[in-house]
Design an enzyme around this catalytic site. Structure first.
Site, PDB file in Angstrom:
ATOM      1  N   GLU A  93     -13.930  -1.319  29.322  1.00 44.48           N
ATOM      2  CA  GLU A  93     -13.343  -0.181  28.608  1.00 44.48           C
ATOM      3  C   GLU A  93     -12.963   0.934  29.567  1.00 44.48           C
ATOM      4  OE1 GLU A  93     -12.450  -0.542  25.640  1.00 44.48           O
ATOM      5  OE2 GLU A  93     -13.529  -2.416  25.329  1.00 44.48           O
TER       6      GLU A  93
ATOM      7  N   GLY B 137       0.778  -1.236   0.000  1.00 44.89           N
ATOM      8  CA  GLY B 137       0.000   0.000   0.000  1.00 44.89           C
ATOM      9  C   GLY B 137       0.800   1.272   0.000  1.00 44.89           C
TER      10      GLY B 137
ATOM     11  N   GLY C 193       2.705   2.435  -2.424  1.00 43.24           N
ATOM     12  CA  GLY C 193       2.741   3.089  -3.729  1.00 43.24           C
ATOM     13  C   GLY C 193       3.823   2.612  -4.664  1.00 43.24           C
TER      14      GLY C 193
END
Length: 645
Positions: free
Chosen positions: A416, A196, A198
């Site tokens: 959490e 990813g 490039g």
């Protein structure tokens, strides 16, 4: 050539066999033939029941069954008279018209078939690199579309790689500029980088910028089931390159054919190795390939054969790494050039809030933001759309329709809240960004932290504190609910993995010392996960396990100490999560300071848009699909890999 003639002879034999079978199976069943005198005797004896006369041919049927065939004179009045006297049923039909074209077709069909096969094989031999049916012909595609070409203007975040590649293009355009100083054009350039970043985009930009022929092929296009095809295609590829010299050949995913030799399960001399050997010879062998530049891309340079990487073959290795904040801003500018943006969108803020994103990740982020804006029937994409898109990409789509019992929702809130409070109170960790108990993707709840900048190395204190943060969810369940659930399964797994890396790879254990324990030997067909080799004793393995346990338990005890001393804050955050479901850093700070959150909006200040460390309460103990060796599907880095970039 000898193999070609063998194949041709085989096909000719097969064609003859098929023709013979066709003729045998399609022969009509013929009646027994008799002479005319016998036919007349049988008529006089009254043995014949019926006669069919067609020209000079007569067929018929006996009274006792059976058929016959004979030829008769065309003018014989006695025959018809005799047939009437004996009571034989007589049928007269006109003679058949001669189909001359059918006769010609039947007569000449075998010859035409053989001639067609011969011409077909000759053409394939001439155009297929010496192999019948063009198996050996290269599948490289010549890039020639001038309308939608990519240029270096479309590539951002890889300035160093662009500079290296731009120099090659200049060399092709003005070779005398370099040759007058004794410089030689590089024979090969290897683009290395994570998925990813490039690499293929850079190759497309080279094709758009260079005014020379550009051949594009994938590494998987070489090797197929037929022996010798890969090597033949390599030869044909470079032959095409020589004919179009100077030119550029781009091989994408070269690791498909360039892996280490001698590691095949079926022995060293397999089809893939023949292809690699031919590639090595073509790149730097006895024959010169002046003017043919090979550019290849891979995200697995560690498995490539050393002979492929030496100077003279791949002279340059260009690293295309993950972009920094400046590169991410440039990439966002490229991808938003055709997207109508609202005035509140600040690309620099988005770039700062997406550390670790590759060019593909940022393109996906812009696309998701545009889709969300279109779904809301907006005329422009706003900053809120980018934040929602980031949450969707990192954490998954909100599953508000998911049925969750109040007890399970309460468990998630405490879990959490434990992550959140430990992360807020521990120094030297990434600041909090957002916490939610809305199910996203595979997670029932997510706690996100905001990295302040790009990080390439991590200190031991940072890692130890992150172990405590990961244990915060399990500790909060024990303190507030007096029970433990499977929701901490993924946290425990990641904490154990991080602690083992600290001991075995990063030398962060005082007892074990600055040593690496265990070596990795990658196997071609087994992959990296099956390749670790134990190079230490059983006693050392026992000490490693004790040190890993000590680190994880130390984080657990630290989290327990913090949450026990701040039980009231833990309860407040849990209640606020049950009421508002999502809290940002400002709201968490207000709760800890004794101020209730002003609203239950899920909005986050634009300045806080970022990716971060996530800690999630999982449904069950199933580990989510990872984005990378150290990245979690829920978003950001579940436990950043502190190895140097």
């Amino acid at each position: 050539m000898n193999q070609f003639y063998k194949n041709l002879a085989l096909w000719i034999i097969i064609a003859f066999i098929l023709l013979a079978l066709f003729s045998m199976l399609n022969q009509p069943v013929e009646a027994p033939k008799i002479v005319y005198s016998e036919f007349m005797e049988q008529v006089e004896k009254g043995e014949i029941k019926e006669v069919k006369i067609q020209g000079d041919k007569a067929t018929g049927e006996y009274n006792q069954g059976g058929t016959f065939e004979t030829y008769i004179p065309t003018e014989d009045p006695e025959l018809l008279k005799l047939l009437r006297e004996k009571g034989v049923r007589t049928v007269v039909v006109p003679p058949e018209k001669a189909n001359w074209y059918m006769n010609v077709l039947i007569s000449w069909f075998p010859l035409v078939l053989l001639l067609g096969i011969w011409i077909f094989f000759m053409r394939q031999m001439q155009a297929g690199g010496g192999k019948a049916l063009s198996f050996g012909k290269s599948k490289a595609r010549l890039v020639g579309d001038k309308k939608n070409q990519t240029t270096f203007k479309d590539v951002a975040g890889a300035d160093e790689a662009k500079e290296e590649l731009h120099e090659i293009i200049e060399f092709l355009k003005e070779p005398q500029k370099f040759s007058k100083l004794g410089g030689k054009i590089p024979k090969g350039v290897l683009l290395i980088g994570p998925p990813g970043t490039g690499k293929t985009l850079l190759a497309r930009a080279i094709a758009g910028e260079a005014s020379v022929p550009f051949f594009n092929i994938s590494g998987s296009d070489f090797v197929e089931m037929f022996v010798g095809v890969g090597a033949s295609r390599v030869r044909d590829l470079f032959e095409q390159g020589k004919k179009n010299s100077p030119c550029i050949i781009f091989i994408d995913e070269i690791d498909a054919v360039g892996r280490h030799r001698g590691a095949g399960l079926g022995g060293g001399h397999d089809e893939r190795e023949q292809t690699l050997n031919q590639l090595l010879v073509e790149m730097d062998g006895f024959e010169n390939n002046d003017g043919v530049i090979l550019i290849a891309a891979t995200n697995r340079p560690d498995v490539l054969d050393p002979a492929l990487l030496r100077p003279g073959r791949f002279d340059r290795q260009v690293v295309v790494s993950r972009p920094d904040i400046k590169g991410r801003e440039g990439i966002l500018k490229v991808h938003t050039s055709q997207v109508p943006l609202d005035d509140d969108v600040i690309l620099k803020t988005i770039a700062r809030g997406t550390p670790g994103f590759t060019g593909a990740d940022l393109a996906n982020l812009v696309n998701e933001a545009a889709l969300l804006a279109a779904r809301a029937e907006k005329k422009m994409v706003t900053m809120i759309d980018f934040e929602d898109a980031k949450d969707k990409v990192l954490m998954g789509v909100e599953r508000r329709s998911m049925v969750i019992t109040e007890k399970e929702k309460r468990n998630t809130a405490y879990h959490e809240a434990g992550h959140t409070l430990v992360a807020y109170l521990l120094p030297g960790t990434d600041p909090l960004h957002k916490v939610t108990i809305i199910p996203r993707g595979q997670a029932l709840g997510v706690t996100m932290q905001l990295p302040e900048d790009d990080k390439h190395t991590y200190p031991k204190k940072y890692l130890v504190n992150n172990l405590a943060i990961m244990m915060g969810g399990r500790v909060a369940e024990e303190i507030c609910l007096n029970e433990i659930t499977t929701g901490a399964g993924n946290d425990i797994e990641r904490a154990t993995e991080t602690a083992r890396k600290m001991v075995c790879e990063w030398g962060m254990s005082e007892k074990m010392g600055p040593l690496t324990y265990g070596t990795k030997e990658e196997q071609i067909f087994l992959g990296r996960d099956f390749a670790s080799q134990k190079n230490f004793s059983d006693e050392t393995a026992k000490l490693i396990d004790l040190e890993v346990k000590a680190l994880v338990v130390g984080g657990y005890n630290k989290a327990k100490e913090i949450l026990t001393a701040n039980r009231e804050m833990l309860e407040k955050i849990s209640m606020a999560l049950l009421e508002h479901e999502t809290l940002n850093l400002k709201e968490i700070t207000e709760i800890i300071d004794g101020k209730p959150p002003e609203s239950d909006d899920d909005e986050t200040p634009k300045e806080e848009l970022a990716e971060g460390v996530t800690h999630s309460k999982k449904k069950g103990t199933k580990k989510p699909k990872s984005l990378d060796d150290s990245e979690d599907l829920l978003g950001g880095k579940s436990m950043p890999d502190p190895s140097p970039a």
